[in-house]
Design a protein around this motif. Structure first.
Motif, PDB file in Angstrom:
ATOM      1  N   THR A 107       4.361   8.965   2.230  1.00  0.00           N
ATOM      2  CA  THR A 107       3.627  10.086   2.321  1.00  0.00           C
ATOM      3  C   THR A 107       2.201   9.962   3.159  1.00  0.00           C
ATOM      4  O   THR A 107       1.689  10.788   3.522  1.00  0.00           O
ATOM      5  CB  THR A 107       3.670  10.928   1.151  1.00  0.00           C
ATOM      6  N   GLN A 108       1.757   8.683   2.863  1.00  0.00           N
ATOM      7  CA  GLN A 108       0.155   8.295   3.453  1.00  0.00           C
ATOM      8  C   GLN A 108       0.275   8.290   4.958  1.00  0.00           C
ATOM      9  O   GLN A 108      -0.684   8.561   5.690  1.00  0.00           O
ATOM     10  CB  GLN A 108      -0.196   7.048   2.975  1.00  0.00           C
ATOM     11  N   ARG A 124       0.766  -1.337  -0.027  1.00  0.00           N
ATOM     12  CA  ARG A 124      -0.041   0.111   0.065  1.00  0.00           C
ATOM     13  C   ARG A 124       0.861   1.285   0.109  1.00  0.00           C
ATOM     14  O   ARG A 124       0.658   2.297  -0.422  1.00  0.00           O
ATOM     15  CB  ARG A 124      -0.792   0.088   1.263  1.00  0.00           C
ATOM     16  N   TYR A 125       1.979   1.203   0.464  1.00  0.00           N
ATOM     17  CA  TYR A 125       2.831   2.440   0.836  1.00  0.00           C
ATOM     18  C   TYR A 125       3.885   2.573  -0.439  1.00  0.00           C
ATOM     19  O   TYR A 125       4.507   3.708  -0.543  1.00  0.00           O
ATOM     20  CB  TYR A 125       3.350   2.487   2.398  1.00  0.00           C
TER      21      TYR A 125
END
Length: 220
Positions: A127-128, A103-104
């Motif tokens: 950045t999430q 996801r990242y």
């Protein structure tokens, strides 16, 4: 891949309870995805936590029903990829990143787009993440990170290559579970660049004034 350095028991309990900051939970999940020993410890922590919570239920609620309900809540806690994707890796793809990192950073090493932050040091920041700091680091062979301690907690898992410090030799799958009592200076091994995923919940504390000067720029 058989890790020799594992998650601290307190980290596993925090993970089971859903109490870790997101950045730390992602690295913990990545290690859990390849470490059978820590998965077994996690199952024990979840079971113990479920039993303790079940004992606090009102007497009108049957204990078996309460226990089943609480264990179900524990097993579905933190409904994000850092929590649910700790299941063991089944595919033997050398280009694949651990599932909790997808996801990242994306699914593969080959698709990573690195940014140089110092000679021989490259980074990708997630950045999430707003609860902590999560990044991939690629450090060239034979390089050292400045001596530092920690204002909070740090979890670092080696993905490729290796490094050595006062705590031992860390190779793929190993995780360094560090707190404010640890001071160390990782030195990457010769041959291959060392790629790690690292998470912190507070800035590092560097001994060198030069490192402290550039710290705001590199955001470590």
């Amino acid at each position: 891949m058989t890790p020799r350095h594992h998650l601290d028991e307190a980290t596993i309990v925090g993970y089971a309870a859903g109490a870790l900051p997101t950045a730390l939970a992602v690295v913990a999940a990545a290690h859990l995805s390849i470490c059978r020993k820590c998965r077994e410890s996690l199952r024990d922590a979840e079971a113990i936590g479920g039993l303790l919570l079940a004992q606090q239920q009102a007497p009108a609620v049957p204990s078996t029903t309460a226990r089943e309900a609480i264990l179900a809540q524990l097993s579905t806690a933190q409904q994000d990829p850092s929590r649910k994707d700790y299941e063991p890796v089944r595919a033997n793809d050398p280009d694949a990143l651990p599932a909790p990192l997808h996801r990242y950073f994306g699914p593969t090493f080959s698709a990573l787009r690195w940014r140089m932050v110092a000679p021989g040091v490259h980074r990708i920041r997630a950045t999430q993440i707003t609860n902590g700091n999560l990044m991939l680091l690629r450090i060239g062979p034979g390089k050292s990170v400045p001596m530092h301690s920690h204002q909070g907690n740090e979890l670092t898992m080696v993905l490729r290559g290796s490094y050595v410090d006062a705590l031992g030799h860390f190779s793929p799958g190993d995780v360094a579970d560090l707190d404010c009592d640890i001071t160390h200076q990782p030195i990457t091994s010769p041959g291959l660049a060392c790629i790690c995923v690292a998470a912190t919940d507070a800035p590092l504390r560097f001994d060198s004034w030069a490192a402290r000067m550039v710290q705001p720029l590199i955001k470590l």
